[in-house]
Scaffold this active site. Structure first.
Site, PDB file in Angstrom:
ATOM      1  N   GLY A  33     -71.547  24.013  57.002  1.00  0.00           N
ATOM      2  CA  GLY A  33     -69.706  23.506  56.535  1.00  0.00           C
ATOM      3  C   GLY A  33     -69.330  24.987  56.540  1.00  0.00           C
ATOM      4  O   GLY A  33     -69.386  25.743  56.920  1.00  0.00           O
ATOM      5  N   GLY A  35     -66.103  27.681  55.362  1.00  0.00           N
ATOM      6  CA  GLY A  35     -64.664  28.009  54.156  1.00  0.00           C
ATOM      7  C   GLY A  35     -64.075  29.339  54.670  1.00  0.00           C
ATOM      8  O   GLY A  35     -64.159  29.975  54.731  1.00  0.00           O
ATOM      9  N   MET A  37     -64.278  31.467  52.291  1.00  0.00           N
ATOM     10  CA  MET A  37     -65.046  32.827  51.409  1.00  0.00           C
ATOM     11  C   MET A  37     -66.590  32.732  52.365  1.00  0.00           C
ATOM     12  O   MET A  37     -67.454  33.695  52.851  1.00  0.00           O
ATOM     13  CB  MET A  37     -65.793  32.064  49.888  1.00  0.00           C
ATOM     14  N   GLY A  38     -66.808  31.394  53.163  1.00  0.00           N
ATOM     15  CA  GLY A  38     -68.329  31.329  54.414  1.00  0.00           C
ATOM     16  C   GLY A  38     -68.170  30.617  54.787  1.00  0.00           C
ATOM     17  O   GLY A  38     -67.549  29.843  54.672  1.00  0.00           O
ATOM     18  N   ASP A 152     -62.739  26.431  41.115  1.00  0.00           N
ATOM     19  CA  ASP A 152     -62.463  25.801  42.539  1.00  0.00           C
ATOM     20  C   ASP A 152     -62.346  24.347  42.383  1.00  0.00           C
ATOM     21  O   ASP A 152     -63.480  23.568  43.585  1.00  0.00           O
ATOM     22  CB  ASP A 152     -62.858  26.523  43.803  1.00  0.00           C
TER      23      ASP A 152
END
Length: 517
Positions: A33, A35, A37-38, A152
């Site tokens: 996956g 996102g 942030m990373g 989050d």
């Protein structure tokens, strides 16, 4: 950004693709996956011979102060989660630096996210949702006990094991409560529709903020859609801060729990013990304890003291005098605010909600909404504020509702979002663009830059009224006095057309124009 060098691009993809060995120990396989942030990889720990998940953070281990701040935040994230051994919190095994990046080595959870499950099979039953809610509540309680916040909580950050147990993951924007605040002022980090009202308005976040996000997550899991999602980001923020949630009938016995968790004021939300008790009853299909009474918010008396009858009933405009009784429901439920919560001093945030938002416009507490253009600026009638979503691949984009005349004071402020100048090979970046070393990776395409001295990814602004108008670097904030009439336009430092075909992402900014007398 397109470099035109196909062989170079293929080599770059190979260097950053699967098959790499990180820290001489972790062999990368496929991507699980991505996102903001990373990127999370399926990997194998060759030392202990076990499968793991390797989170490659989009943060260089060297660079400017912004990068160092993000690195400290990421390190705190890993340490915070690593000290929370809990079956419903993802396990963190290692923290390493490799390829000029920070990597978090975590437990590999073999299963889909809650968001994926909902998309594939539809909403869950209230009983199933309550069972998962109990597990997530336990996880949050453990995280809070360690002095951390998740910040989050949402269906995409809940993984489901093969036995259907929930695991809370992706602490990418977690913040410890034991040091300096690391979130840059004015930057909204997180998923807007799952972000607690106090975070939207720039007030203090705490454990109750995570509980609010849990309530929004449970409502989404059971109804199939978020109760605050709107077509545009400003409308979503306004809904979170001021509107009642749109809750579906299918929530059934779960509805009173969700309503209590989604109360606007943090001090009016129930304790974890009361939420746990109510969730257990729903999961076990036991009778409900009774309807929730109307939520009340206390306000200050002129003498700055409270009595039990000094309340403002939500949804009503009148203040109740201290000697007048307030009607309540005949039955109470375990989700009422606990006694110690009800008798806490109101504090500025609580008083702000009690005044139904009027104080926001005067005291400026609603700055978080002003940043999105969801509210008009009232303190200065000569100032107009609006929000703009700036796309990475669209070139110069005019700011709607921000006409500029000569002498006007113009301010452009970065609010949130990330983008990349080459989604195949480059990390995401914010409005300040890439640091010098990362920017050099695109030297083969430097002719694509609109402003050569600024790095790729920098947010730019121009007053389109004169062909000689200078191009300004916005970065996080730009303020200038307009030299002529014109239309303010914003864009990414990457020329439109073939150069921008591989750009991805968008930024949200706030624009303020103060009319010169």
């Amino acid at each position: 950004m397109i470099s035109g060098d196909g062989d170079h691009q293929a080599a770059t993809r190979s260097e950053h693709g699967p098959g790499r060995l990180i820290a001489d120990r972790y062999l990368l396989h496929d991507v699980l996956g991505r996102g903001g942030m990373g990127t999370v990889w399926r990997a194998h720990d060759r030392l202990l011979d076990r499968p793991v998940a390797a989170k490659e953070l989009h943060i260089l281990t060297h660079g400017d102060e912004e990068h160092r701040t993000r690195l400290r935040r990421a390190t705190r994230e890993a340490r915070a989660v690593a000290r929370v051994p809990h079956p419903h919190v993802v396990g963190v095994h290692d923290l390493v630096e490799s390829e000029d990046r920070l990597w978090i080595i975590m437990e590999l959870v073999e299963g889909p996210s809650l968001a994926h499950r909902i998309a594939e099979t539809g909403p869950l039953t209230p009983q199933h949702t309550a069972a998962l809610g109990l597990q997530l509540l336990d996880a949050l309680e453990a995280v809070h006990a360690a002095g951390a916040l998740h910040r989050d909580v949402k269906p995409a950050n809940v993984l489901l094991r093969r036995d259907d147990d929930a695991v809370l993951t992706d602490f990418g924007i977690a913040a410890l409560d034991d040091g300096d605040g690391l979130t840059v002022t004015g930057e909204l980090v997180g998923s807007l529709e799952f972000m607690a009202p106090e975070r939207v308005t720039g007030s203090q976040a705490g454990p109750a903020s995570d509980l609010w996000s849990l309530g929004a997550t449970l409502a989404t899991a059971c109804a199939g859609q978020s109760p605050f999602r709107r077509p545009a980001a400003p409308a979503t923020l306004h809904a979170v801060a001021y509107e009642e949630p749109a809750l579906a009938e299918r929530l059934g016995p779960l509805r009173p729990i969700v309503e209590a968790l989604l109360r606007k004021s943090p001090s009016e939300r129930p304790s974890t013990e009361r939420v746990r008790s109510a969730l257990r009853r729903v999961a076990a299909e036991e009778p409900d304890a009774g309807p929730l009474p109307s939520a009340t918010v206390r306000t200050l008396r002129p003498s700055h003291q409270l009595t039990d009858a000094d309340t403002v009933t939500r949804g009503q405009a009148r203040l109740v005098p201290s000697r007048e009784t307030v009607p309540t429901a005949q039955h109470t439920t375990a989700l009422q605010p606990s006694k110690d919560q009800s008798h806490r001093p109101p504090g500025p945030k609580r008083l702000w909600w009690a005044l139904a938002g009027a104080a926001v416009l005067v005291a400026g507490v609603g700055g978080g909404l002003f940043l999105t253009g969801a509210l008009p600026i009232k303190e200065n009638p000569k100032t107009k504020a609006t929000s703009q979503v700036v796309q990475s691949a669209t070139g110069w984009q005019p700011v709607t509702g921000a006409s500029v005349r000569r002498g006007d004071l113009v301010t452009v402020r970065f609010v949130s979002g990330e983008w990349t100048a080459d989604y195949r090979n480059m990390p995401m970046t914010g409005s300040a663009g890439y640091d010098a070393d990362t920017d050099k990776r695109l030297d083969g395409a430097k002719d694509c830059k609109i402003k050569p001295e600024a790095p790729f990814g920098t947010l730019l602004a121009v007053l389109d009224g004169d062909k000689n108008s200078p191009v300004h670097v916005v970065g996080r904030k730009l303020t200038f006095r307009a030299a002529q009439d014109g239309t303010l336009k914003l864009g990414m430092n990457d020329a439109t057309g073939v150069c921008s075909q591989d750009n991805r992402g968008a930024l949200t900014v706030q624009v303020r124009v103060t009319r010169h007398p």
